[in-house]
Design a protein around this motif. Structure first.
Motif, PDB file in Angstrom:
ATOM      1  N   GLU A  82      34.701  28.068  38.635  1.00 10.03           N
ATOM      2  CA  GLU A  82      34.130  27.184  39.653  1.00 10.03           C
ATOM      3  C   GLU A  82      34.635  25.752  39.492  1.00 10.03           C
ATOM      4  OE1 GLU A  82      31.492  30.712  39.156  1.00 10.03           O
ATOM      5  OE2 GLU A  82      32.511  29.335  37.784  1.00 10.03           O
ATOM      6  N   TYR A  86      37.053  23.327  42.017  1.00  6.04           N
ATOM      7  CA  TYR A  86      36.788  21.918  42.330  1.00  6.04           C
ATOM      8  C   TYR A  86      38.037  21.070  42.075  1.00  6.04           C
ATOM      9  CZ  TYR A  86      35.187  17.129  41.636  1.00  6.04           C
ATOM     10  OH  TYR A  86      35.063  15.756  41.682  1.00  6.04           O
ATOM     11  N   SER A 121      27.488  20.429  35.831  1.00  9.68           N
ATOM     12  CA  SER A 121      27.482  19.973  37.224  1.00  9.68           C
ATOM     13  C   SER A 121      28.374  18.753  37.338  1.00  9.68           C
ATOM     14  CB  SER A 121      26.053  19.625  37.670  1.00  9.68           C
ATOM     15  OG  SER A 121      25.512  18.609  36.842  1.00  9.68           O
ATOM     16  N   GLU A 123      28.605  15.054  39.427  1.00  5.12           N
ATOM     17  CA  GLU A 123      27.938  14.088  40.301  1.00  5.12           C
ATOM     18  C   GLU A 123      28.983  13.428  41.187  1.00  5.12           C
ATOM     19  OE1 GLU A 123      24.884  10.267  40.172  1.00  5.12           O
ATOM     20  OE2 GLU A 123      25.420  11.322  38.318  1.00  5.12           O
ATOM     21  N   GLU A 124      28.814  13.591  42.488  1.00  4.19           N
ATOM     22  CA  GLU A 124      29.785  13.057  43.438  1.00  4.19           C
ATOM     23  C   GLU A 124      29.062  12.507  44.663  1.00  4.19           C
ATOM     24  OE1 GLU A 124      32.975  15.514  45.668  1.00  4.19           O
ATOM     25  OE2 GLU A 124      33.946  14.806  43.836  1.00  4.19           O
ATOM     26  N   GLN A 127      25.334  13.120  44.813  1.00  3.77           N
ATOM     27  CA  GLN A 127      24.844  14.493  44.810  1.00  3.77           C
ATOM     28  C   GLN A 127      25.381  15.242  43.595  1.00  3.77           C
ATOM     29  OE1 GLN A 127      25.720  16.414  48.530  1.00  3.77           O
ATOM     30  NE2 GLN A 127      23.992  15.455  49.554  1.00  3.77           N
ATOM     31  N   LEU A 129      26.892  18.620  42.216  1.00  3.39           N
ATOM     32  CA  LEU A 129      27.587  19.829  42.641  1.00  3.39           C
ATOM     33  C   LEU A 129      27.617  20.819  41.485  1.00  3.39           C
ATOM     34  CD1 LEU A 129      30.717  18.148  44.303  1.00  3.39           C
ATOM     35  CD2 LEU A 129      28.533  18.733  45.383  1.00  3.39           C
ATOM     36  N   PRO A 130      27.315  22.096  41.726  1.00  4.43           N
ATOM     37  CA  PRO A 130      27.396  23.084  40.649  1.00  4.43           C
ATOM     38  C   PRO A 130      28.840  23.256  40.192  1.00  4.43           C
ATOM     39  CG  PRO A 130      27.014  24.161  42.771  1.00  4.43           C
ATOM     40  CD  PRO A 130      26.880  22.687  43.005  1.00  4.43           C
ATOM     41  N   ALA A 131      29.022  23.412  38.892  1.00  6.67           N
ATOM     42  CA  ALA A 131      30.379  23.498  38.339  1.00  6.67           C
ATOM     43  C   ALA A 131      30.526  24.701  37.409  1.00  6.67           C
ATOM     44  CB  ALA A 131      30.721  22.205  37.599  1.00  6.67           C
TER      45      ALA A 131
END
Length: 238
Positions: A82, A86, A121, A123-124, A127, A129-131
């Motif tokens: 994942e 990204y 996760s 942070e962007e 928010q 985002l799951p990683a």
């Protein structure tokens, strides 16, 4: 400053927090490259050759400057699937997605992704985002020298399996507590892994990371065959 202790033909440079470079035996590997951290700022140009970047999870203090370094050096990047997706979305072309238990050979090393007990996760723009999941890495060089970078983790019983399968000579363990293992828990990890050398990491960067190498040493007094190498940011050992 450089120390000569290990004698396996691979230099290990500590850039602070969990950022480490392994170079020698025909390979150059950078792990969790947060190289602009509160303990030390290292210019990308000062890193030299980087063939492979390994990212244990998506938190800012581990993903660090991965994108910028990969763009500047042409390095491959490996991460859990994942997080790899990204990074492809960020414009990187040479990204390898892996998952736990998987191995690959690239850039002169064999890399195995291991389990880690932690979150992940990114942070962007305000928010999260799951990683994928957090992981660790076993890095085996062509000369047989094997290093285990645990990433951020709690101690877990399957470290005994990691010892049985891979027998790392060097273990890089977080000791800061609060977000990762405490020195007492890291000492238990050492008892399960039985490395020749342990390099403490992920301590002292922020006030909440209170564990120290001295505390780790106190908990390992009954393990004289394990040598603790406490590197200051910017120091190397070979």
């Amino acid at each position: 400053m450089s120390q000569s202790v290990i004698g396996k033909g691979v230099k290990i440079t500590f850039y602070g927090h969990s950022a480490v470079k392994l170079e020698g035996a025909g390979a150059s590997v950078l792990i969790d490259p947060w190289i602009s951290n509160p303990l030390l700022t290292t210019p990308i140009a000062a890193l030299g050759t980087v063939q492979l970047i390994l990212v244990t999870h998506g938190h800012f203090d581990h993903l660090g400057q991965t994108v910028e370094i990969a763009q500047a050096t042409g390095a491959e990047v490996a991460a859990i699937h994942e997080l790899a997706q990204y990074l492809l979305g960020r414009g990187l072309k040479k990204v390898i997605g892996m998952n736990k238990g998987g191995s690959m050979t690239t850039a002169g090393v064999t890399v195995t992704m291991t389990h880690a007990v932690h979150s992940s996760s990114i942070e962007e723009r305000g928010q999260l985002l799951p990683a994928g999941e957090a992981a660790g890495f076993i890095v085996k060089f062509a000369n047989g020298f094997t290093v285990y970078h645990t990433g951020d983790t709690a101690v877990f019983k399957d470290m005994e399996l990691i010892r049985e399968l891979y027998r790392p000579q060097v273990a890089m363990l977080p000791i800061g507590s609060h977000y990762v293992m405490s020195p007492a828990e890291a000492a238990l990890a050492c008892r399960m892994l039985q490395p020749e050398f342990v390099i403490p990491m992920h301590y002292g960067t922020f006030p909440v990371l209170t564990g120290t190498p001295e505390e780790l040493a106190a908990h390992l007094q009954d393990q004289p065959r394990i040598t603790i190498i406490a590197l200051r940011p910017g120091e190397s050992v070979a």
